[in-house]
Design a protein around this motif. Structure first.
Motif, mmCIF file in Angstrom:
data_model
loop_
_atom_site.group_PDB
_atom_site.id
_atom_site.type_symbol
_atom_site.label_atom_id
_atom_site.label_comp_id
_atom_site.label_asym_id
_atom_site.label_seq_id
_atom_site.Cartn_x
_atom_site.Cartn_y
_atom_site.Cartn_z
ATOM 1 N N SER A 7 0.842 -1.186 0.000
ATOM 2 C CA SER A 7 0.000 0.000 0.000
ATOM 3 C C SER A 7 0.882 1.241 0.000
ATOM 4 O O SER A 7 1.868 1.304 0.730
ATOM 5 N N GLU A 8 0.501 2.234 -0.806
ATOM 6 C CA GLU A 8 1.314 3.441 -0.932
ATOM 7 C C GLU A 8 1.473 4.157 0.407
ATOM 8 O O GLU A 8 2.473 4.802 0.652
ATOM 9 N N VAL A 21 13.188 -7.042 2.538
ATOM 10 C CA VAL A 21 12.927 -8.143 1.604
ATOM 11 C C VAL A 21 14.203 -8.949 1.357
ATOM 12 O O VAL A 21 14.169 -10.184 1.293
ATOM 13 N N ALA A 22 15.342 -8.259 1.251
ATOM 14 C CA ALA A 22 16.610 -8.953 1.027
ATOM 15 C C ALA A 22 16.939 -9.877 2.193
ATOM 16 O O ALA A 22 17.349 -11.030 2.006
ATOM 17 N N PHE A 23 16.735 -9.403 3.416
ATOM 18 C CA PHE A 23 17.042 -10.240 4.576
ATOM 19 C C PHE A 23 16.035 -11.372 4.744
ATOM 20 O O PHE A 23 16.388 -12.456 5.221
ATOM 21 N N GLN A 189 2.049 -13.777 -3.167
ATOM 22 C CA GLN A 189 0.961 -12.908 -2.723
ATOM 23 C C GLN A 189 0.789 -12.977 -1.207
ATOM 24 O O GLN A 189 0.549 -11.956 -0.555
ATOM 25 N N ALA A 190 0.932 -14.181 -0.653
ATOM 26 C CA ALA A 190 0.810 -14.349 0.802
ATOM 27 C C ALA A 190 1.932 -13.607 1.523
ATOM 28 O O ALA A 190 1.709 -12.959 2.559
ATOM 29 N N TYR A 191 3.153 -13.680 0.976
ATOM 30 C CA TYR A 191 4.293 -12.998 1.602
ATOM 31 C C TYR A 191 4.072 -11.489 1.610
ATOM 32 O O TYR A 191 4.215 -10.829 2.649
ATOM 33 N N TRP A 192 3.721 -10.929 0.440
ATOM 34 C CA TRP A 192 3.563 -9.480 0.356
ATOM 35 C C TRP A 192 2.342 -8.998 1.128
ATOM 36 O O TRP A 192 2.347 -7.884 1.675
ATOM 37 N N GLY A 193 1.305 -9.818 1.203
ATOM 38 C CA GLY A 193 0.154 -9.452 2.014
ATOM 39 C C GLY A 193 0.506 -9.384 3.488
ATOM 40 O O GLY A 193 0.109 -8.462 4.201
ATOM 41 N N SER A 194 1.281 -10.372 3.933
ATOM 42 C CA SER A 194 1.719 -10.385 5.324
ATOM 43 C C SER A 194 2.642 -9.208 5.628
ATOM 44 O O SER A 194 2.514 -8.560 6.679
ATOM 45 N N ASN A 196 2.718 -6.348 4.051
ATOM 46 C CA ASN A 196 1.899 -5.129 4.022
ATOM 47 C C ASN A 196 1.181 -4.923 5.359
ATOM 48 O O ASN A 196 1.172 -3.825 5.913
ATOM 49 N N ASN A 197 0.593 -5.997 5.894
ATOM 50 C CA ASN A 197 -0.105 -5.892 7.185
ATOM 51 C C ASN A 197 0.860 -5.511 8.300
ATOM 52 O O ASN A 197 0.530 -4.704 9.178
ATOM 53 N N GLU A 198 2.051 -6.085 8.255
ATOM 54 C CA GLU A 198 3.060 -5.771 9.274
ATOM 55 C C GLU A 198 3.469 -4.302 9.207
ATOM 56 O O GLU A 198 3.618 -3.631 10.235
ATOM 57 N N LEU A 199 3.649 -3.796 7.974
ATOM 58 C CA LEU A 199 4.049 -2.403 7.808
ATOM 59 C C LEU A 199 2.929 -1.444 8.218
ATOM 60 O O LEU A 199 3.190 -0.356 8.740
#
Length: 384
Positions: A7-8, A21-23, A189-194, A196-199
């Motif tokens: 999300s922006e 993401v790298a780590f 999609q699951a990784y980026w969704g998770s 996003n929620n964390e951020l």
């Protein structure tokens, strides 16, 4: 540009996301890079290929070991403090993955042409396990996951289609490949969704609800972090406090709702006056805002603080029935940080606060600057 998967409104720094993401990728891949030589060793000995085709067996084993060692060293080379290192590290991921995945995919395709049924069975089961495991490892990078799947399975499809003419096997491999590609997409999609929620939760914990600026907790953490970083290279840093003049009178005369609108207005103007992504602007409390300007000396601070003061003075808040002008007093401290000291963040804020009170005592709507003097080892007040 922010990653489109996030999300922006939750992405503060694209570099920070890249580092995270790298780590995450490093952590997921740590075991996978070492597994190839072990599985090949088991398959080769278990099927007898190491006796039937020793040159193939030992040559492939040596390649697996060498590439695994290089990939392991590459993973361990990741550094949080160097953004360029992150970019280089990410660019090397696919080039170092390529020898492992293509070699294994080629060996799997080769096993389909061999009369050794045990070798075929072991390679088939191993590949069926490695591929979905790999897509989970590469969930942060879908393109990398897709490349991994194709390089592991396409060689076998080409062999069954053009060499062995096993059309049933070709169809099975095609179905399996598309299933795994879909799995890779869903895992990503699951990784980026998770993430996003964390951020989102992290942003809520560090954001002032009224102004949407960073809050005091985040400011304190960031100031301590930046004092550490600037001390490494003996860099400059400026800390400032911006206080709205006579804010209590605004609340008493127009009500707290208008007072809240004033604070939002000030937050917007402050943000516009600090275009650098490295600058920090936070609501410290009440009508006070705190700023951190890394790499900025007292002359740079003069330019920025005067710009802020003039912008606020010349930009009244326009509401339905009022046109409310405001001014601010600003206290600022600048220092070249040569050595980190535990009390340095507190000391810098304290000196900026002293400069602020000097600005308020001498007429308000002005800036007062403080600078650390290396000769006297003390902070000196410099009026605007």
């Amino acid at each position: 540009m922010n990653d489109p998967k996030l999300s922006e409104d939750v992405v503060g720094s694209h570099l920070e996301v890249d580092v995270r993401v790298a780590f995450d990728t490093q952590k997921r891949m740590a075991l996978g890079v070492l597994i190839y030589p072990f599985i090949w060793l088991i398959n080769g000995i278990g099927s007898g290929i190491f006796l039937e085709q020793p040159l193939l067996f030992w040559g492939a084993l040596c390649l697996f070991v060498i590439v695994a060692a290089i990939r392991w060293l590459h993973l361990r080379s990741l550094s949080r403090d160097d953004g360029f290192n992150i970019k280089r590290w990410k660019s090397w991921l696919i080039w170092l993955l390529m020898p492992h995945s293509l070699l294994w995919g080629g060996l799997f395709a080769y096993s389909l042409q061999q009369p050794n049924s045990m070798f075929l069975m072991l390679m088939t089961f191993s590949t069926a396990g490695l591929v979905p495991g790999g897509t989970d490892n590469f969930a942060p990078n879908l393109k990398l996951g897709v490349f991994f799947v194709l390089s592991m399975i396409l060689p076998a499809i080409l062999v069954t289609l053009s060499v062995t003419h096993q059309w049933a096997m070709t169809l099975l491999l095609l179905v399996y490949m598309f299933f795994i590609l879909d799995l890779a997409k869903r895992q990503s999609q699951a990784y980026w969704g998770s993430l996003n929620n964390e951020l989102v939760l992290a942003k809520l914990s560090r954001t002032d609800a009224l102004t949407q600026l960073d809050n005091r907790r985040f400011f304190d953490e960031k100031l301590n972090e930046l004092c550490h970083l600037t001390s490494r290279n003996h860099e400059k840093i400026t800390v400032a406090i911006v206080d709205c003049d006579f804010f209590k009178k605004i609340n008493d005369s127009h009500g707290h709702d208008v007072g809240d609108q004033c604070l939002k207005h000030l937050a917007t103007l402050l943000t516009k006056c600090l275009p650098r992504t490295t600058d920090i602007c936070a609501r410290f409390g009440g009508e006070e805002f705190s700023l951190i300007l890394p790499g900025t000396d007292v002359e740079g601070a003069r330019l920025v603080m005067e710009r802020i003061r003039q912008r606020i003075e010349s930009t009244p808040l326009k509401l339905a029935d009022i046109n409310l002008s405001m001014t601010v007093s600003i206290g600022s401290v600048s220092r070249v940080v040569k050595n980190y000291e535990t009390n340095l963040p507190t000391q810098l804020f304290k000196e900026a606060d002293k400069a602020l009170y000097r600005a308020k005592e001498t007429g308000r709507n002005r800036c007062v600057f403080c600078v650390y003097d290396e000769v006297s080892k003390d902070y000196l007040i410099l009026d605007s």
